[in-house]
Design an enzyme around this catalytic site. Structure first.
Site, mmCIF file in Angstrom:
data_model
loop_
_atom_site.group_PDB
_atom_site.id
_atom_site.type_symbol
_atom_site.label_atom_id
_atom_site.label_comp_id
_atom_site.label_asym_id
_atom_site.label_seq_id
_atom_site.Cartn_x
_atom_site.Cartn_y
_atom_site.Cartn_z
ATOM 1 N N HIS A 14 65.230 -7.996 60.692
ATOM 2 C CA HIS A 14 64.735 -8.368 59.361
ATOM 3 C C HIS A 14 63.326 -7.854 59.094
ATOM 4 C CE1 HIS A 14 67.770 -11.904 59.663
ATOM 5 N NE2 HIS A 14 68.334 -10.831 59.155
ATOM 6 N N CYS B 58 54.564 -0.307 50.900
ATOM 7 C CA CYS B 58 54.677 -0.046 49.464
ATOM 8 C C CYS B 58 56.151 0.057 49.087
ATOM 9 C CB CYS B 58 53.945 1.245 49.097
ATOM 10 S SG CYS B 58 54.117 1.708 47.344
ATOM 11 N N THR C 161 69.411 -19.516 67.560
ATOM 12 C CA THR C 161 69.812 -19.247 66.177
ATOM 13 C C THR C 161 71.111 -19.968 65.859
ATOM 14 O OG1 THR C 161 70.584 -17.556 64.610
ATOM 15 C CG2 THR C 161 70.830 -17.043 66.951
ATOM 16 N N ASN D 290 71.394 -22.962 72.105
ATOM 17 C CA ASN D 290 70.822 -23.407 70.837
ATOM 18 C C ASN D 290 70.933 -24.917 70.740
ATOM 19 O OD1 ASN D 290 69.746 -22.521 68.102
ATOM 20 N ND2 ASN D 290 71.446 -23.841 67.470
ATOM 21 N N ILE D 291 69.868 -25.557 70.323
ATOM 22 C CA ILE D 291 69.893 -27.006 70.128
ATOM 23 C C ILE D 291 70.495 -27.278 68.758
ATOM 24 C CG2 ILE D 291 68.539 -29.123 70.051
ATOM 25 C CD1 ILE D 291 66.406 -27.657 71.735
#
Length: 287
Positions: free
Chosen positions: A134, A142, A237, A262-263
């Site tokens: 990402h 720009c 995630t 993952n929690i």
């Protein structure tokens, strides 16, 4: 402060941990996918964790790409918040999880790291075999000519263009995983946004906004890594966003083992060979 954003985890079971590590040990080429949960121990909250995630604590509304591009007021709102949040976000340091993954690069069994995070902490920890899916909040680009400068350089330009603004607004609100904070409406009024020094175009942090497409060259590269790997380890995630989940789904379609730490629930729990609801550092320090 860092532990404030780490959700309550399940009680560590040594037998489950040993089984998890043993199963991953059978994977010759391991691809890792990381999310916001890997950075909570650095004091940066995730989005969706129960009680401590950003969405659980405040009514956070992200700025959409289309709104950013067409509305100067929207850009003022974005940059005034980002300007005040930067000193804290930009100084965030890697934690044990980032350093552990950086060390894994020395192993022939480590294939690649795909991170959904924009905090740059994997790179700060020394990782080189990584794709920031990402983008990175540590640089500004720009939207017209692709001129790029560091986020700190742009911070200096924002500071020069808005004398006294940070002194007037000294109490930043809740920090978001993308370096945003929440400020009272109207705070952004009159905030000046420096243009591109090369072409005069609009500047934007080099991250994928909501409503904006992920760079397809990155996506195709990541698919190649999924095809080449023998298994995937997903860390921190919920995989709620398609941009990361699609790689897990692709691996599952190819019958590759999927391991999750993952929690809380994830979108891929039903695909997992094994899942642990433990704090990531409790797992990685044993691997």
């Amino acid at each position: 402060m860092a532990q404030k954003f780490v959700p309550e985890a399940a009680e560590l079971c040594e037998n489950s941990l040993k089984k998890f590590i043993s199963l991953i040990g059978t994977v010759d080429k391991l691809l890792v996918i990381s999310g916001a949960g890997i950075s909570t121990e650095s004091g940066i909250p995730d989005y969706r964790s129960k009680d401590v995630g950003l969405y659980a604590r405040i009514a956070h509304k992200p700025i959409y790409f289309q709104d950013y591009m067409r509305s100067n007021r929207c850009r003022q709102r974005y940059w005034s918040r980002n300007f005040l949040a930067w000193p804290r976000f930009g100084q965030a340091a890697p934690n044990i999880n980032h350093y552990a993954l950086s060390k894994w690069e020395a192993s022939d069994r480590f294939q690649w790291l795909i991170t959904q995070n924009v905090d740059g902490l994997h790179l700060k920890a020394g990782s080189k075999m990584v794709t920031e899916l990402h983008g990175s909040a540590l640089q500004v680009k720009c939207t017209t000519c692709d001129y790029i400068e560091s986020r700190q350089t742009y911070q200096d330009r924002l500071d020069y263009a808005n004398p006294g603004f940070k002194e007037e607004h000294v109490a930043p609100g809740e920090l978001a995983p993308d370096g945003d904070i929440i400020l009272p409406l109207g705070t952004e009024k009159g905030f000046q946004i420096p243009e591109c020094p090369s072409c005069g175009g609009l500047m934007k942090t080099d991250v994928t906004f909501f409503g904006e497409n992920v760079n397809m060259d990155k996506v195709n590269f990541c698919y190649e890594k999924v095809n080449e790997c023998d298994g995937i380890l997903s860390l921190g995630t919920s995989l709620a966003v398609l941009s990361g989940f699609r790689f897990i789904h692709h691996a599952n379609m190819k019958k590759k083992p999927i391991f999750i730490v993952n929690i809380g629930p994830t979108r891929a729990d039903h695909m997992a060979t094994m899942k642990l609801d433990y704090k990531i550092s409790d797992v990685l320090k044993e691997m």
